[in-house]
Design an enzyme around this catalytic site. Structure first.
Site, PDB file in Angstrom:
ATOM      1  N   GLY A 140      11.317 -33.533 -11.282  1.00 44.55           N
ATOM      2  CA  GLY A 140      11.777 -35.289 -10.429  1.00 44.55           C
ATOM      3  C   GLY A 140      13.395 -35.388 -10.838  1.00 44.55           C
ATOM      4  O   GLY A 140      13.570 -37.103 -11.033  1.00 44.55           O
TER       5      GLY A 140
ATOM      6  N   TRP B 239      16.362 -34.382  -9.099  1.00 45.33           N
ATOM      7  CA  TRP B 239      16.725 -34.731  -8.610  1.00 45.33           C
ATOM      8  C   TRP B 239      16.790 -36.513  -7.768  1.00 45.33           C
ATOM      9  O   TRP B 239      16.984 -37.338  -7.682  1.00 45.33           O
ATOM     10  CB  TRP B 239      16.611 -34.014  -7.643  1.00 45.33           C
TER      11      TRP B 239
ATOM     12  N   ASP C  42       6.057 -32.103  -3.339  1.00 45.87           N
ATOM     13  CA  ASP C  42       6.126 -30.769  -4.312  1.00 45.87           C
ATOM     14  C   ASP C  42       4.573 -29.756  -3.716  1.00 45.87           C
ATOM     15  O   ASP C  42       3.413 -31.376  -3.682  1.00 45.87           O
ATOM     16  CB  ASP C  42       6.617 -30.849  -5.420  1.00 45.87           C
TER      17      ASP C  42
ATOM     18  N   ASP D   3       2.442 -29.324   0.798  1.00 47.08           N
ATOM     19  CA  ASP D   3       3.219 -28.037   0.797  1.00 47.08           C
ATOM     20  C   ASP D   3       4.296 -28.669   2.655  1.00 47.08           C
ATOM     21  O   ASP D   3       3.543 -29.579   4.003  1.00 47.08           O
ATOM     22  CB  ASP D   3       2.357 -26.949   2.034  1.00 47.08           C
TER      23      ASP D   3
ATOM     24  N   ASP E 248      16.207 -29.040  -3.912  1.00 50.43           N
ATOM     25  CA  ASP E 248      16.824 -27.769  -5.203  1.00 50.43           C
ATOM     26  C   ASP E 248      15.907 -26.424  -5.152  1.00 50.43           C
ATOM     27  O   ASP E 248      15.667 -26.292  -6.459  1.00 50.43           O
ATOM     28  CB  ASP E 248      16.637 -28.528  -6.051  1.00 50.43           C
TER      29      ASP E 248
ATOM     30  N   LYS F 279      19.999 -25.880  -1.820  1.00 47.31           N
ATOM     31  CA  LYS F 279      20.089 -24.623  -2.242  1.00 47.31           C
ATOM     32  C   LYS F 279      19.895 -23.023  -1.568  1.00 47.31           C
ATOM     33  O   LYS F 279      19.142 -22.821  -1.115  1.00 47.31           O
ATOM     34  CB  LYS F 279      19.159 -24.385  -3.700  1.00 47.31           C
TER      35      LYS F 279
END
Length: 235
Positions: free
Chosen positions: A79, A81, A102, A118, A142, A182
């Site tokens: 958590g 971000w 998540d 998902d 991320d 990322k």
């Protein structure tokens, strides 16, 4: 003289002693964590992970977070971000919305709507837009795939995840929106950048200082979403 230094040394030795029972990769990770100033800073300042500073630094330079935004945080746990974004958009004052998603559970974060889901689920885009109350202004990720230790395999995994996140972003972003994710250096990110340039006004690589210098980790920041192709075709 204070005994804090001696106590700290004993604690460090104990943690490293315990680490001897771990695999070599786990021990190296633990040693990096112990010696990482961002880990210590995150604990002092109340952030859930050192990754929070990556988003802080990216935002300081590129101003991706603005009051009142609707944001999707992919792979949000634990958590960090979402914490940063919540403060920047004014979530505590009732401005904006954040939906975090998540596969892993996440401790509740004030104002953040968390879904253990998902993002590749075919219903996920519709669910996220509904929970946001409209299309997103920013999709951020991320996420990192589980590593195998084989650099080429790990690179392909993280890039595959970034490409899927980009596809998801195209389905939920409002025109003018942004995508931050990322990636790893290694050559194959070129195809992702090419695809993003078709749908966004500007695409750039970003390497925040909080990313470890010895890591191939980078972030791709795409801004000025042009809208979905089907929408553009209708227009």
């Amino acid at each position: 003289m204070s005994g804090g230094g001696e106590t700290g040394a004993r604690n460090l030795k104990q943690r490293l002693k315990t680490a001897r029972k771990r695999t070599l990769s786990s021990q190296k990770w633990l040693e990096r964590q112990i010696n990482d100033p961002y880990v210590a800073r995150a604990k002092r300042e109340g952030y859930r992970s050192r990754a929070a500073y990556k988003l802080i630094e990216i935002d300081q330079k590129y101003k991706v977070l603005r009051p009142g935004q609707r944001i999707v945080d992919l792979g949000a746990a634990p958590g960090g971000w979402s914490q940063v974004a919540a403060r920047k958009i004014g979530l505590g004052e009732g401005r904006g919305r954040i939906v975090a998603i998540d596969l892993l559970p996440m401790e509740p974060l004030a104002g953040v709507d968390f879904l253990e889901l998902d993002f590749l689920d075919e219903k996920a885009p519709e669910i996220l837009v509904s929970r946001l109350g409209g299309e997103a202004d920013l999709v951020m990720s991320d996420m990192a795939a589980n590593t195998t230790g084989h650099k080429k395999t790990d690179h392909l995994r993280i890039m595959g995840l970034a490409e899927m996140a980009a596809d998801f972003a195209r389905q939920v972003l409002a025109p003018g929106g942004a995508f931050l994710a990322k990636v790893f250096q290694g050559g194959t990110e070129g195809s992702l950048l090419t695809a993003l340039k078709q749908d966004f006004a500007q695409v750039r690589h970003v390497k925040p200082a909080a990313s470890r210098a010895d890591s191939a980790e980078l972030y791709v920041l795409a801004t000025g979403f042009r809208g979905r192709q089907d929408t553009r075709a209708e227009a």
